[in-house]
Design a protein around this motif. Structure first.
Motif, mmCIF file in Angstrom:
data_model
loop_
_atom_site.group_PDB
_atom_site.id
_atom_site.type_symbol
_atom_site.label_atom_id
_atom_site.label_comp_id
_atom_site.label_asym_id
_atom_site.label_seq_id
_atom_site.Cartn_x
_atom_site.Cartn_y
_atom_site.Cartn_z
ATOM 1 N N GLU A 106 0.815 -1.219 0.000
ATOM 2 C CA GLU A 106 0.000 0.000 0.000
ATOM 3 C C GLU A 106 0.846 1.267 0.000
ATOM 4 O OE1 GLU A 106 -2.524 -0.295 3.393
ATOM 5 O OE2 GLU A 106 -3.622 -2.014 2.606
ATOM 6 N N THR A 107 2.040 1.202 0.547
ATOM 7 C CA THR A 107 2.892 2.382 0.647
ATOM 8 C C THR A 107 3.686 2.629 -0.632
ATOM 9 O OG1 THR A 107 3.117 1.983 3.016
ATOM 10 C CG2 THR A 107 4.699 3.494 2.019
ATOM 11 N N THR A 108 4.286 1.570 -1.191
ATOM 12 C CA THR A 108 5.181 1.734 -2.344
ATOM 13 C C THR A 108 4.525 1.433 -3.682
ATOM 14 O OG1 THR A 108 5.971 -0.551 -2.273
ATOM 15 C CG2 THR A 108 7.150 1.077 -0.900
ATOM 16 N N GLY A 109 3.414 0.691 -3.661
ATOM 17 C CA GLY A 109 2.783 0.262 -4.900
ATOM 18 C C GLY A 109 3.494 -0.911 -5.548
ATOM 19 N N LYS A 110 4.503 -1.467 -4.889
ATOM 20 C CA LYS A 110 5.271 -2.605 -5.417
ATOM 21 C C LYS A 110 4.572 -3.915 -5.058
ATOM 22 C CE LYS A 110 8.733 -0.039 -6.791
ATOM 23 N NZ LYS A 110 9.241 0.042 -8.133
ATOM 24 N N ARG A 111 4.766 -4.913 -5.917
ATOM 25 C CA ARG A 111 4.146 -6.219 -5.689
ATOM 26 C C ARG A 111 5.084 -7.123 -4.902
ATOM 27 N NH1 ARG A 111 2.047 -8.512 -11.079
ATOM 28 N NH2 ARG A 111 4.203 -8.220 -11.649
ATOM 29 N N GLY B 33 10.289 -23.483 7.564
ATOM 30 C CA GLY B 33 9.180 -22.588 7.831
ATOM 31 C C GLY B 33 9.580 -21.141 8.019
ATOM 32 N N LEU B 34 10.862 -20.791 7.748
ATOM 33 C CA LEU B 34 11.293 -19.410 7.840
ATOM 34 C C LEU B 34 10.568 -18.598 6.787
ATOM 35 C CD1 LEU B 34 13.288 -17.246 8.975
ATOM 36 C CD2 LEU B 34 14.832 -17.919 7.128
ATOM 37 N N PRO B 35 9.882 -17.520 7.178
ATOM 38 C CA PRO B 35 9.152 -16.733 6.188
ATOM 39 C C PRO B 35 10.109 -15.945 5.297
ATOM 40 C CG PRO B 35 8.749 -15.900 8.424
ATOM 41 C CD PRO B 35 9.664 -17.056 8.546
ATOM 42 N N LEU B 36 9.949 -16.115 3.989
ATOM 43 C CA LEU B 36 10.741 -15.434 2.980
ATOM 44 C C LEU B 36 9.808 -14.646 2.084
ATOM 45 C CD1 LEU B 36 13.100 -18.404 2.021
ATOM 46 C CD2 LEU B 36 13.586 -16.532 3.631
ATOM 47 N N GLU B 37 10.300 -13.539 1.550
ATOM 48 C CA GLU B 37 9.477 -12.668 0.720
ATOM 49 C C GLU B 37 10.168 -12.403 -0.608
ATOM 50 O OE1 GLU B 37 7.491 -8.170 0.925
ATOM 51 O OE2 GLU B 37 8.979 -8.772 2.398
ATOM 52 N N LEU B 38 9.362 -12.324 -1.660
ATOM 53 C CA LEU B 38 9.809 -11.824 -2.959
ATOM 54 C C LEU B 38 9.225 -10.438 -3.097
ATOM 55 C CD1 LEU B 38 9.169 -14.886 -5.287
ATOM 56 C CD2 LEU B 38 11.332 -14.187 -4.238
ATOM 57 N N TYR B 39 10.045 -9.458 -3.425
ATOM 58 C CA TYR B 39 9.603 -8.068 -3.554
ATOM 59 C C TYR B 39 10.040 -7.581 -4.924
ATOM 60 C CZ TYR B 39 8.177 -3.539 -1.702
ATOM 61 O OH TYR B 39 7.508 -2.364 -1.467
ATOM 62 N N GLU B 40 9.074 -7.206 -5.752
ATOM 63 C CA GLU B 40 9.389 -6.818 -7.128
ATOM 64 C C GLU B 40 10.011 -5.425 -7.176
ATOM 65 O OE1 GLU B 40 7.161 -7.978 -11.068
ATOM 66 O OE2 GLU B 40 6.140 -6.310 -10.082
ATOM 67 N N ARG B 41 11.068 -5.307 -7.952
ATOM 68 C CA ARG B 41 11.806 -4.053 -8.098
ATOM 69 C C ARG B 41 10.988 -3.011 -8.797
ATOM 70 N NH1 ARG B 41 17.520 -3.227 -11.011
ATOM 71 N NH2 ARG B 41 16.704 -4.666 -12.521
#
Length: 129
Positions: free
Chosen positions: A107-112, A121-129
């Motif tokens: 919501e803040t950056t508009g990035k997916r 079970g370690l939570p990992l994230e993909l953040y689109e550039r």
């Protein structure tokens, strides 16, 4: 004032070294810098290169205690990796039977972004550039 230049490395302790080594090198595609067996500790230390910049240290120890990650436990929340194309990255993970959450928009950056888990079970994230 303290001057910190960058994150030098991130250390992760796994419960199954063979499974975690496969996940981080074959599924996520990180390059091995150095793999060391430390006999006195009955432990492996695997140094991984991420995008030519950062390093992950993957450790194994006999019988490490479980660390809760859900519901939102105190401590490190997740580790995020930047990707160019989130759909391609999700497709790749799914090809290795790694489940991913639905892609959402920050919501803040508009990035997916989306989340998935490593074998422990370690939570990992993909953040689109």
């Amino acid at each position: 004032m303290l001057k910190l230049n960058k994150i030098h490395h991130i250390a992760i302790i796994c419960s199954d070294y063979i499974k975690a080594r496969h996940f981080y090198t074959e599924v996520l595609g990180f390059n091995i810098v150095l793999e060391t067996y430390r006999e006195a500790r009955d432990s492996y230390k695997l140094d991984l290169e991420v995008g030519g910049q950062y390093q992950i240290e993957l450790f194994s120890f006999p019988n490490p205690p479980a660390r809760p990650s859900r519901p939102e436990a105190s401590g490190l929340r997740h580790l995020a990796f930047e990707v160019d194309n989130i759909e391609e990255a999700v497709f790749h993970l799914n090809e290795y039977s790694v489940e991913t959450e639905p892609i959402r928009v920050d919501e803040t950056t508009g990035k997916r972004f989306t989340f998935f888990q490593d074998p422990d079970g370690l939570p990992l994230e993909l953040y689109e550039r």
